[in-house]
Design a protein around this motif. Structure first.
Motif, mmCIF file in Angstrom:
data_model
loop_
_atom_site.group_PDB
_atom_site.id
_atom_site.type_symbol
_atom_site.label_atom_id
_atom_site.label_comp_id
_atom_site.label_asym_id
_atom_site.label_seq_id
_atom_site.Cartn_x
_atom_site.Cartn_y
_atom_site.Cartn_z
ATOM 1 N N UNK A 1 42.256 115.003 -31.039
ATOM 2 C CA UNK A 1 41.670 115.300 -29.746
ATOM 3 C C UNK A 1 40.781 114.128 -29.317
ATOM 4 N N UNK A 2 40.907 113.672 -28.068
ATOM 5 C CA UNK A 2 40.078 112.556 -27.596
ATOM 6 C C UNK A 2 38.600 112.928 -27.552
ATOM 7 N N UNK A 3 37.778 111.945 -27.833
ATOM 8 C CA UNK A 3 36.334 112.133 -27.770
ATOM 9 C C UNK A 3 35.796 111.377 -26.557
ATOM 10 N N UNK A 4 34.691 111.829 -26.006
ATOM 11 C CA UNK A 4 34.119 111.121 -24.856
ATOM 12 C C UNK A 4 33.635 109.730 -25.258
ATOM 13 N N UNK A 5 33.739 108.813 -24.333
ATOM 14 C CA UNK A 5 33.275 107.434 -24.542
ATOM 15 C C UNK A 5 31.941 107.289 -23.825
ATOM 16 N N UNK A 6 30.955 106.850 -24.559
ATOM 17 C CA UNK A 6 29.617 106.648 -24.010
ATOM 18 C C UNK A 6 29.454 105.190 -23.604
ATOM 19 N N UNK A 7 28.528 104.888 -22.705
ATOM 20 C CA UNK A 7 28.318 103.491 -22.311
ATOM 21 C C UNK A 7 28.099 102.560 -23.501
#
Length: 87
Positions: A1-7
């Motif tokens: 499952x994809x994880x969110x990308x943070x700045x």
């Protein structure tokens, strides 16, 4: 499952640029593009200020493409869309 990308996943603290798609991308480029688009409405077409803003926008288009902004957003302004398509 994809994880969110943070700045900070894209540019860690203390790093001002990265390479995306073979292009060096500087932190702040997307914000600069947006700020210049907003200023474009207030600049008289054909004036030195207008021409400088348009040139800066043209220079930033490859960065927007490398980052992928133009894959998920399109400009509201027909003039800005035309400018982007011309680069």
């Amino acid at each position: 499952m994809p994880k969110p990308i943070r700045p900070e996943d894209v540019l860690p603290d203390g790093v001002d640029r990265t390479t995306l798609g073979g292009l060096e991308v500087r932190k702040g480029a997307v914000a600069a593009f947006v700020a210049n688009v907003k200023q474009l409405d207030d600049a008289e077409p054909g004036s030195a200020e207008h021409d400088e803003i348009v040139e800066q926008l043209r220079q930033l288009v490859p960065t927007l493409r490398a980052v992928g902004v133009l894959d998920v957003f399109q400009p509201r302004s027909a003039a800005v869309a035309e400018l982007i398509n011309g680069v």
